[in-house]
Write an enzyme that holds these catalytic residues in place. Structure first.
Site, mmCIF file in Angstrom:
data_model
loop_
_atom_site.group_PDB
_atom_site.id
_atom_site.type_symbol
_atom_site.label_atom_id
_atom_site.label_comp_id
_atom_site.label_asym_id
_atom_site.label_seq_id
_atom_site.Cartn_x
_atom_site.Cartn_y
_atom_site.Cartn_z
ATOM 1 N N SER A 1 0.795 -1.226 0.000
ATOM 2 C CA SER A 1 0.000 0.000 0.000
ATOM 3 C C SER A 1 0.825 1.273 0.000
ATOM 4 O O SER A 1 0.343 2.318 -0.447
ATOM 5 C CB SER A 1 -0.938 0.009 1.211
ATOM 6 O OG SER A 1 -0.201 -0.072 2.415
ATOM 7 N N HIS B 1 -5.484 -3.889 -1.806
ATOM 8 C CA HIS B 1 -5.294 -2.865 -2.835
ATOM 9 C C HIS B 1 -5.268 -3.450 -4.247
ATOM 10 O O HIS B 1 -4.982 -2.720 -5.200
ATOM 11 C CB HIS B 1 -4.012 -2.086 -2.558
ATOM 12 C CG HIS B 1 -4.066 -1.315 -1.279
ATOM 13 N ND1 HIS B 1 -4.501 -0.010 -1.217
ATOM 14 C CD2 HIS B 1 -3.758 -1.675 -0.004
ATOM 15 C CE1 HIS B 1 -4.454 0.406 0.046
ATOM 16 N NE2 HIS B 1 -4.009 -0.585 0.797
ATOM 17 N N LYS C 1 -12.012 -0.266 -0.454
ATOM 18 C CA LYS C 1 -11.064 0.325 -1.409
ATOM 19 C C LYS C 1 -11.641 0.183 -2.820
ATOM 20 O O LYS C 1 -12.435 0.995 -3.241
ATOM 21 C CB LYS C 1 -9.695 -0.315 -1.229
ATOM 22 C CG LYS C 1 -9.134 -0.070 0.178
ATOM 23 C CD LYS C 1 -7.818 -0.731 0.414
ATOM 24 C CE LYS C 1 -7.268 -0.395 1.795
ATOM 25 N NZ LYS C 1 -8.105 -0.926 2.910
#
Length: 389
Positions: free
Chosen positions: A179, A207, A239
């Site tokens: 990340s 992610h 996300k």
């Protein structure tokens, strides 16, 4: 008499002197590429809402309909009376999306990582973690009571050398997309090492899911790996999917074990059913709208090309995360503040989130950004970096 917490005041002053003090910004608008902060309209380049789904009308309407049907609170933990039909349907859809037997919802990604590692390991076992893993993975390893070892970042050779010396039940844990760096874990090599040493392999693809891979299947789709190669998959919903919460996907026996043993699952309130309904809507968009992933790649490539032309050095990354290594914490803060004054929100990432001396600007893209946003950011970056020297 010493005033209460006086030592904490000294500690806070020390944090500020090092340029490490963190402050919250109050957002007065929906999440998206345009935010309202202190009455100003700012272009947002630090969100994890990669596909631009956090305020998508279909997702918002599904949330509203879910609240109308199920109310706001879930009432209790999943194992008491908090597991709704919406939760159950989402788990089934996430299992199908990831190509796994089953999926299990957790209220947050942090809880999922702590819950999984602690449920699978205990004293006498061993856990091996990438040196740059997310704090939740590191904390999960430490809390499990297993022997804890960190291997060199994205280095399957170093991992293998450590595994050669290990006996007993072993879990290898890694982020999929890191990340703070934006690079990928070498999942194909890690899978080979895990099988060679009869170890389990867990990936946190927070992610990557929805964002990486032709169909949004994440880091495992990118490498062409399946449940047999990587038995434990953790993904977040806040996300790429734009909502809230997390899940773990894997075999029937893995999920049943977590239901029975993961304290972070057993002893917490289920996320609201309306959030599950919103996530079901966002998952449909993730699957159907490939253009969002295509656009992210185009924007990232344009940014990297423009940065090279301006002499701005970027860290190696093929993801929507494009960090700029600055070094000193205070300089990173100063550049971030200069960008904010110019109308751009770009976070300064500092220790302990990243190693000492590696403070950076973390630029992230959304499918809702346009090329002109990228070009304006590049101009502002060049000016802010030059002005900080």
């Amino acid at each position: 008499m010493t005033p209460p917490f006086s030592q904490l005041t000294i500690s806070l002053d020390d944090i500020a002197r090092q340029g490490l003090y963190r402050s919250r910004r109050v957002i007065a608008s929906p999440q998206g590429i345009n935010l309202e902060i202190d009455g100003r309209h700012i272009v947002n380049f630090c969100s994890n809402d990669y596909l631009g789904l956090a305020n998508h009308p279909d997702v918002v309407n599904a949330f509203k309909a879910g609240a109308d049907k199920y109310g706001v609170g879930s009432g209790s933990a999943h194992l008491i009376c908090g597991h709704s039909a919406a939760h159950h349907a989402l788990e089934e859809e996430l299992a199908e999306f990831t190509g796994r037997d089953r999926a299990l919802l957790f209220s947050t990604g942090y809880m999922a990582n702590i819950g999984v590692i602690s449920a699978l390991l205990g004293r006498g076992d061993a856990v091996f973690e990438d040196r740059l893993n997310h704090a939740s993975l590191l904390d999960g390893g430490l809390l499990s009571g297993a022997r804890f070892k960190r291997y060199a970042h994205a280095d399957a050779v170093d991992l293998g050398a450590n595994l050669d010396k290990t006996l007993g039940r072993t879990l290898i844990v890694t982020d999929g997309v890191f990340s703070m760096d934006g690079d990928f874990a070498p999942m194909d090599e890690l899978a080979v090492a895990a099988k060679k040493h009869d170890a389990w392999l867990m990936v946190d693809d927070a992610h990557g899911l929805g964002v990486i891979g032709e169909h949004g299947g994440g880091i495992l789709e990118y490498y062409g790996l399946n449940q047999d190669d990587v038995p434990v998959l953790m993904g977040t919903l806040g996300k790429g999917l734009g909502t809230f919460g997390a899940f773990v996907a894997g075999s029937e026996v893995l999920i049943e074990t977590l239901i029975q043993k993961a304290r972070a699952y057993i002893y917490t309130t289920a996320l609201p059913a309306a959030v599950a309904e919103a996530t079901r809507a966002s998952l449909k968009i993730v699957i159907a709208e490939n253009w969002r992933r295509d656009k992210l790649r185009q924007l990232s490539e344009r940014f990297r090309l423009g940065a090279e032309q301006l002499g701005i050095t970027l860290m190696p990354s093929s993801s929507a995360i494009q960090p700029i290594l600055i070094g000193g914490s205070q300089r990173a803060v100063d550049i971030s503040n200069a960008l904010l004054a110019a109308g751009f929100l770009v976070s300064a990432i500092r220790p302990p989130t990243v190693p000492q001396g590696s403070a950076r600007l973390r630029v992230t893209f959304s499918a809702l950004h346009e090329e002109q946003h990228v070009d304006r950011l590049l101009d502002a970056l060049a000016e802010a970096i030059a002005g900080s020297k």
